[in-house]
Design a protein around this motif. Sequence first.
Motif, PDB file in Angstrom:
ATOM      1  N   SER B  23      41.407  45.314  41.917  1.00  0.00           N
ATOM      2  CA  SER B  23      41.671  44.372  42.983  1.00  0.00           C
ATOM      3  C   SER B  23      43.196  44.411  43.034  1.00  0.00           C
ATOM      4  O   SER B  23      43.990  44.096  43.907  1.00  0.00           O
ATOM      5  CB  SER B  23      40.994  43.289  43.041  1.00  0.00           C
ATOM      6  N   ALA B  27      45.955  45.275  45.764  1.00  0.00           N
ATOM      7  CA  ALA B  27      46.909  44.418  46.273  1.00  0.00           C
ATOM      8  C   ALA B  27      47.936  44.697  46.464  1.00  0.00           C
ATOM      9  O   ALA B  27      48.922  44.697  47.403  1.00  0.00           O
ATOM     10  CB  ALA B  27      46.670  42.813  45.478  1.00  0.00           C
ATOM     11  N   LEU B  57      40.032  48.372  47.570  1.00  0.00           N
ATOM     12  CA  LEU B  57      39.371  47.238  47.922  1.00  0.00           C
ATOM     13  C   LEU B  57      38.016  47.050  48.255  1.00  0.00           C
ATOM     14  O   LEU B  57      36.971  46.376  47.473  1.00  0.00           O
ATOM     15  CB  LEU B  57      40.138  46.646  49.260  1.00  0.00           C
ATOM     16  N   GLY B  92      38.080  33.259  46.840  1.00  0.00           N
ATOM     17  CA  GLY B  92      37.978  34.662  46.486  1.00  0.00           C
ATOM     18  C   GLY B  92      37.289  35.529  47.510  1.00  0.00           C
ATOM     19  O   GLY B  92      37.905  36.265  48.087  1.00  0.00           O
ATOM     20  N   LEU B  95      39.515  35.162  50.807  1.00  0.00           N
ATOM     21  CA  LEU B  95      40.438  35.947  50.775  1.00  0.00           C
ATOM     22  C   LEU B  95      40.194  37.314  50.763  1.00  0.00           C
ATOM     23  O   LEU B  95      40.928  38.224  51.547  1.00  0.00           O
ATOM     24  CB  LEU B  95      41.133  35.468  49.405  1.00  0.00           C
ATOM     25  N   LEU B  96      38.996  38.062  50.116  1.00  0.00           N
ATOM     26  CA  LEU B  96      38.552  39.126  50.360  1.00  0.00           C
ATOM     27  C   LEU B  96      38.140  39.665  51.493  1.00  0.00           C
ATOM     28  O   LEU B  96      38.571  40.660  52.033  1.00  0.00           O
ATOM     29  CB  LEU B  96      37.671  39.502  49.147  1.00  0.00           C
ATOM     30  N   PHE B  99      41.390  39.676  53.685  1.00  0.00           N
ATOM     31  CA  PHE B  99      42.140  40.818  53.492  1.00  0.00           C
ATOM     32  C   PHE B  99      41.755  42.145  54.000  1.00  0.00           C
ATOM     33  O   PHE B  99      42.455  42.961  54.521  1.00  0.00           O
ATOM     34  CB  PHE B  99      42.398  40.801  51.849  1.00  0.00           C
ATOM     35  N   LEU B 132      45.111  37.551  46.128  1.00  0.00           N
ATOM     36  CA  LEU B 132      43.960  37.968  45.341  1.00  0.00           C
ATOM     37  C   LEU B 132      44.268  37.980  43.756  1.00  0.00           C
ATOM     38  O   LEU B 132      43.260  37.461  43.100  1.00  0.00           O
ATOM     39  CB  LEU B 132      43.859  39.594  45.548  1.00  0.00           C
ATOM     40  N   TYR B 135      44.034  34.182  42.882  1.00  0.00           N
ATOM     41  CA  TYR B 135      42.941  33.586  42.700  1.00  0.00           C
ATOM     42  C   TYR B 135      42.186  34.054  41.412  1.00  0.00           C
ATOM     43  O   TYR B 135      41.588  33.180  40.878  1.00  0.00           O
ATOM     44  CB  TYR B 135      42.130  33.831  44.224  1.00  0.00           C
ATOM     45  N   SER B 136      42.319  35.419  41.055  1.00  0.00           N
ATOM     46  CA  SER B 136      42.002  35.888  39.966  1.00  0.00           C
ATOM     47  C   SER B 136      42.163  34.963  38.831  1.00  0.00           C
ATOM     48  O   SER B 136      41.329  34.716  37.895  1.00  0.00           O
ATOM     49  CB  SER B 136      42.169  37.347  39.804  1.00  0.00           C
ATOM     50  N   SER B 162      49.482  42.943  38.371  1.00  0.00           N
ATOM     51  CA  SER B 162      48.997  43.461  39.674  1.00  0.00           C
ATOM     52  C   SER B 162      50.124  44.348  40.085  1.00  0.00           C
ATOM     53  O   SER B 162      50.151  45.471  40.461  1.00  0.00           O
ATOM     54  CB  SER B 162      48.745  42.271  40.742  1.00  0.00           C
TER      55      SER B 162
END
Lengths: 235, 285
Positions: B23, B27, B57, B92, B95-96, B99, B132, B135-136, B162
């Motif tokens: 992820s 991102a 994703l 999460g 947002l996923l 996104f 993303l 939030y992780s 990321s």
Amino acid sequence: MSESRAATTQTKGTSGKRRYAMVIDLRRCIGCDACMVACKAEFDVPLGVFRTWVPYKVVGTYPNVKKQFLPRLCNHCEDPPCVRACPVEATYQVEDGGFVLQRYDRCIGCKACVAACPYNARFMLPKHRTYTAITRVVDKCTFCHHRVSQGLVPACVQTCIGRARVFGDLNDPNSEVSYLVSHFATQVLRPEQGTKPHVFYIGADRNHTEFGRDVYRRSEGLELDRQSFNRNFKA
Amino acid sequence: MGDYAVFHQLAWPAGYAVYFFISGISAALFFFSALSWFNEEYKPLRGSAFKLSFALLVLGGVLLVVDLSQPLRFFYTLNPLFWNLRSPLVWGTILLVLFGAVSVGYHLAMARADDKTARLLAVAGSVLALSLPIYSGFDLAVHQHRPVWNTPLMPVLFVALSLVSGAAVASFLAKGDARLLARLRQIMLWTAGAVGVMLVSLLVTTAYGGAGEELTYLLMTSGMLGVVFVGLGGVLGTVAPIALLLAPMGRQAAGLQIAAALLLVGGMALRYAILIGPQIVQIYF
């Protein structure tokens, strides 16, 4: 008399509501594991997982040694991190009584609550179960909500032969737990986590309830046992 | 003797580290695709980075669902009536999904050559994409009893990881474009440097923490986990690529891609060690 000491009312929840708690007198625990067996029988708890368990440490120097038992279970915290962590409110707190319970039909099995619990009180039910169809969701001690709501005490308390476990309403000034908490020095596990647990111990030595160096230097036997557990326990 | 040892389960196994890795790359790749609307040097990445971002994703989403012990109940997380907004996992999921929706819209806008809409969705998607890894990081940081996880560094570290992993993958999509590779080299250098600084800070504060922190430090810097965290994540996956990128060879495509490959190894190793290490002490409590 100074009033600066944190009062026990901090852990009593909403005024006028019942707030159940358990006091475990470690001076009375003989490590017979009857509480574990009673709990297993009450809930058909599968092999490999436990709602309550009784670990011990051997303390002292030979020949003056003894086993120090520390019965464990869900602490039914006043501020439970597991309830905060669950994305779908599968775990929740009962306002009257303070029980932290689980909705099995809503649990998605993300294990966020398992990760959030500082007491390892939660576990994933494995696929295999003898009599009960509820599998592959997270489970934990319920303070025997079904028994307490019928006016009984939890199965582990009922069976404890040393009367080490005492259960009752902290908000009832006449209850035995109120008496014990107000008259004896009690300890809770990991108070620094701010969870305000509702399992109180009498006679717990904090030297033996915290992380020890043996976590880093684990014995070979323990590691072999863990590998076997990992191999055989499939959630 | 003959006592029964009670063991506790590791809540989040290695699969989550793979999800964080995938992820995070997804991102960052979307972010680079979006940058192409504002900086010509990123234009070669516009289509390819977006396609790979979307594929990753979808893969990450599948991994998350499969990891649930009740995968079909994944839909519960999409039901607002069930949402517990205090849980980072809910954020999460939101947002996923957002996104993913913006990514689909972005693809359609590009396919229709609607540059104005695509540009707008690129900005919106970039904000969602960077949220993303944030939030992780919070997903781990909210666990007050976990050493390493419960630090304000986590969301920032995950954003840096990321970007560094995403830039490393993007360097393989750049097809030798010298100007783009030079940009990506700069991003890799700065973000890998930031990761290195944060790791040092994390290690020092953990080593000098309480009993749980100290034990976690010992576990993460010795044995097999030490090899993964310090060896693969720190030395091979962070220090070595920084040195390579600073060397003359790092300015050439081949050297840069070797560094990128090392950064990807390091990115995965660090995520694995940071996920697993702080759980070990707890399972013996």
